[in-house]
Write an enzyme that holds these catalytic residues in place. Structure first.
Site, PDB file in Angstrom:
ATOM      1  N   SER A 177       9.552  60.857  13.327  1.00  0.00           N
ATOM      2  CA  SER A 177      10.636  61.734  12.886  1.00  0.00           C
ATOM      3  C   SER A 177      10.072  62.806  11.975  1.00  0.00           C
ATOM      4  O   SER A 177       9.408  62.505  10.981  1.00  0.00           O
ATOM      5  CB  SER A 177      11.680  60.927  12.114  1.00  0.00           C
ATOM      6  OG  SER A 177      12.479  61.812  11.342  1.00  0.00           O
ATOM      7  N   HIS A 230      17.949  62.971  18.357  1.00  0.00           N
ATOM      8  CA  HIS A 230      18.919  62.053  17.764  1.00  0.00           C
ATOM      9  C   HIS A 230      20.037  62.877  17.128  1.00  0.00           C
ATOM     10  O   HIS A 230      19.838  63.497  16.078  1.00  0.00           O
ATOM     11  CB  HIS A 230      18.179  61.184  16.720  1.00  0.00           C
ATOM     12  CG  HIS A 230      19.060  60.245  15.967  1.00  0.00           C
ATOM     13  ND1 HIS A 230      18.634  59.601  14.822  1.00  0.00           N
ATOM     14  CD2 HIS A 230      20.324  59.821  16.188  1.00  0.00           C
ATOM     15  CE1 HIS A 230      19.607  58.824  14.376  1.00  0.00           C
ATOM     16  NE2 HIS A 230      20.640  58.939  15.178  1.00  0.00           N
ATOM     17  N   MET A 280      21.531  66.922  12.302  1.00  0.00           N
ATOM     18  CA  MET A 280      22.621  66.481  11.413  1.00  0.00           C
ATOM     19  C   MET A 280      23.566  67.643  11.153  1.00  0.00           C
ATOM     20  O   MET A 280      23.116  68.769  10.929  1.00  0.00           O
ATOM     21  CB  MET A 280      22.036  66.014  10.075  1.00  0.00           C
ATOM     22  CG  MET A 280      21.030  64.906  10.226  1.00  0.00           C
ATOM     23  SD  MET A 280      20.400  64.419   8.622  1.00  0.00           S
ATOM     24  CE  MET A 280      19.344  63.053   9.116  1.00  0.00           C
ATOM     25  N   ASP A 318      15.341  52.865  13.977  1.00  0.00           N
ATOM     26  CA  ASP A 318      15.121  54.109  13.233  1.00  0.00           C
ATOM     27  C   ASP A 318      15.521  53.902  11.783  1.00  0.00           C
ATOM     28  O   ASP A 318      16.683  53.583  11.500  1.00  0.00           O
ATOM     29  CB  ASP A 318      15.974  55.204  13.878  1.00  0.00           C
ATOM     30  CG  ASP A 318      15.823  56.574  13.228  1.00  0.00           C
ATOM     31  OD1 ASP A 318      14.958  56.731  12.358  1.00  0.00           O
ATOM     32  OD2 ASP A 318      16.585  57.478  13.625  1.00  0.00           O
ATOM     33  N   MET A 341      23.126  63.314  15.091  1.00  0.00           N
ATOM     34  CA  MET A 341      24.013  62.743  14.082  1.00  0.00           C
ATOM     35  C   MET A 341      25.083  63.793  13.796  1.00  0.00           C
ATOM     36  O   MET A 341      25.049  64.514  12.792  1.00  0.00           O
ATOM     37  CB  MET A 341      23.213  62.378  12.827  1.00  0.00           C
ATOM     38  CG  MET A 341      22.367  61.129  13.039  1.00  0.00           C
ATOM     39  SD  MET A 341      21.043  60.971  11.829  1.00  0.00           S
ATOM     40  CE  MET A 341      19.796  62.005  12.615  1.00  0.00           C
ATOM     41  N   MET A 378      20.219  51.684  14.310  1.00  0.00           N
ATOM     42  CA  MET A 378      19.829  52.241  13.007  1.00  0.00           C
ATOM     43  C   MET A 378      19.490  51.106  12.037  1.00  0.00           C
ATOM     44  O   MET A 378      20.250  50.143  11.907  1.00  0.00           O
ATOM     45  CB  MET A 378      20.968  53.079  12.397  1.00  0.00           C
ATOM     46  CG  MET A 378      21.265  54.394  13.094  1.00  0.00           C
ATOM     47  SD  MET A 378      19.875  55.528  13.278  1.00  0.00           S
ATOM     48  CE  MET A 378      19.390  55.811  11.572  1.00  0.00           C
ATOM     49  N   HIS A 388      10.571  62.638  17.418  1.00  0.00           N
ATOM     50  CA  HIS A 388      11.974  62.335  17.144  1.00  0.00           C
ATOM     51  C   HIS A 388      12.580  63.474  16.327  1.00  0.00           C
ATOM     52  O   HIS A 388      12.120  63.764  15.218  1.00  0.00           O
ATOM     53  CB  HIS A 388      12.034  61.007  16.375  1.00  0.00           C
ATOM     54  CG  HIS A 388      13.401  60.484  16.100  1.00  0.00           C
ATOM     55  ND1 HIS A 388      14.104  59.729  17.006  1.00  0.00           N
ATOM     56  CD2 HIS A 388      14.191  60.587  15.001  1.00  0.00           C
ATOM     57  CE1 HIS A 388      15.267  59.379  16.472  1.00  0.00           C
ATOM     58  NE2 HIS A 388      15.353  59.892  15.258  1.00  0.00           N
ATOM     59  N   ASP A 438      15.791  64.920  14.458  1.00  0.00           N
ATOM     60  CA  ASP A 438      17.038  64.479  13.823  1.00  0.00           C
ATOM     61  C   ASP A 438      17.969  65.656  13.584  1.00  0.00           C
ATOM     62  O   ASP A 438      17.726  66.473  12.698  1.00  0.00           O
ATOM     63  CB  ASP A 438      16.722  63.798  12.487  1.00  0.00           C
ATOM     64  CG  ASP A 438      16.149  62.411  12.669  1.00  0.00           C
ATOM     65  OD1 ASP A 438      16.786  61.592  13.354  1.00  0.00           O
ATOM     66  OD2 ASP A 438      15.051  62.141  12.125  1.00  0.00           O
TER      67      ASP A 438
HETATM   68  C1  DX5 Z   1      17.770  59.001   9.314  1.00  0.00           C
HETATM   69  C2  DX5 Z   1      17.006  59.554  10.495  1.00  0.00           C
HETATM   70  C3  DX5 Z   1      15.669  58.933  10.648  1.00  0.00           C
HETATM   71  C4  DX5 Z   1      14.768  59.106   9.464  1.00  0.00           C
HETATM   72  C5  DX5 Z   1      13.537  58.259   9.572  1.00  0.00           C
HETATM   73  O1  DX5 Z   1      19.062  59.420   9.337  1.00  0.00           O
HETATM   74  O2  DX5 Z   1      17.727  59.314  11.685  1.00  0.00           O
HETATM   75  O3  DX5 Z   1      15.054  59.359  11.858  1.00  0.00           O
HETATM   76  O4  DX5 Z   1      14.435  60.435   9.239  1.00  0.00           O
HETATM   77  O5  DX5 Z   1      12.793  58.416   8.417  1.00  0.00           O
HETATM   78  P1  DX5 Z   1      12.057  57.193   7.684  1.00  0.00           P
HETATM   79  O6  DX5 Z   1      11.060  56.634   8.660  1.00  0.00           O
HETATM   80  O7  DX5 Z   1      11.442  57.839   6.502  1.00  0.00           O
HETATM   81  O8  DX5 Z   1      13.116  56.174   7.335  1.00  0.00           O
HETATM   82 ZN    ZN Z   2      16.695  59.556  13.650  1.00  0.00          ZN
END
Ligand code: DX5
Ligand code: ZN
Length: 214
Positions: free
Chosen positions: A6, A64, A35, A173, A66, A135, A31, A33
């Site tokens: 990520s 991913h 948001m 994750d 969110m 998660m 990955h 993310d």
């Molecule tokens: C959290 C994200 C993850 C996160 C993982 O909401 O979906 O992908 O960034 O980061 P670490 O490995 O630092 O928990």
């Molecule tokens: Zn993620």
């Protein structure tokens, strides 16, 4: 296990170097993310940033989402170069329609469950999915502590897939590091997402190799 780094907590002034870092770690995918500041209390990036990364690498883009209405942007994420489009079972989308839209665009469909959502929430959709993400932190931020009590959900999803003869990868994750990855492997996880552990590692390729060997 396969490894999907990520880049959420990366240095955004040097995204090309971040992509090279992931490639040089010999990870299996990247990955991304997304948001929206509504579904989770944080805001990151969307299709334009993913599209900017796309020409830089052949790595699989594990996206991913969110966000509250992922159905509204499936076409945009496909056009940006996503390979796996992963949305939350708790989001406001019509789940079967959204999965169908992802697959109609030639992309792999995936569903995610937050910590308070039971594994069974994805069972009705397993036939249509390439991947389920469990998660192991509350989504929104990198660098949080791993929730080992989520691992029975991994076991339950793997067992249900085996019972129905389905080949669905299970990913976790959040909080995956050298000490928590063996627990994931024991539970039957196929792919780990790793953010801060990998980006802080003195020798990232060795950490990825360690995860691969589990
Ligand atoms: C959290 C994200 C993850 C996160 C993982 O909401 O979906 O992908 O960034 O980061 P670490 O490995 O630092 O928990
Ligand atoms: Zn993620």
């Amino acid at each position: 296990m396969l490894v999907s780094p990520s880049i959420l907590n990366c240095d955004y002034t040097h995204l090309e170097e971040v992509v090279r870092f992931v490639e040089n770690s010999h990870a299996d995918m990247i990955h991304l993310d997304v948001m929206d500041g509504v579904f989770v209390p944080n805001l990151s990036f969307g299709p334009p940033v993913i599209a900017a990364l796309r020409p830089l690498t052949d790595l699989t883009f594990d996206v991913h989402l969110m966000m509250q209405h992922p159905d509204r942007l499936i076409q945009a994420f496909a056009d940006a170069g996503a390979d796996i489009i992963n949305f939350h079972v708790e989001s406001a989308a019509n789940i079967p329609e959204t999965i169908a839209a992802i697959k109609a665009l030639g992309k792999k469909a995936a569903l995610t469950v937050k910590p308070n959502t039971p594994a069974e929430a994805v069972f009705p959709y397993l036939d249509e999915l390439a991947l389920v993400l469990v998660m192991t932190v509350e989504p929104g931020f990198g660098g949080q502590a791993f929730m080992a009590d989520m691992l029975p959900k991994v076991t339950a999803i793997k067992a249900e897939c085996a019972r129905r003869g389905l080949d669905v990868a299970v990913q976790v994750d959040g909080g995956v590091a050298a000490d928590t990855a063996p627990l994931c492997a024991d539970a039957g996880v196929d792919i780990v997402v790793a953010g801060s552990a990998l980006f802080k590692a003195a020798r990232p390729a060795e950490l990825v190799e360690q995860f691969h060997s589990l």
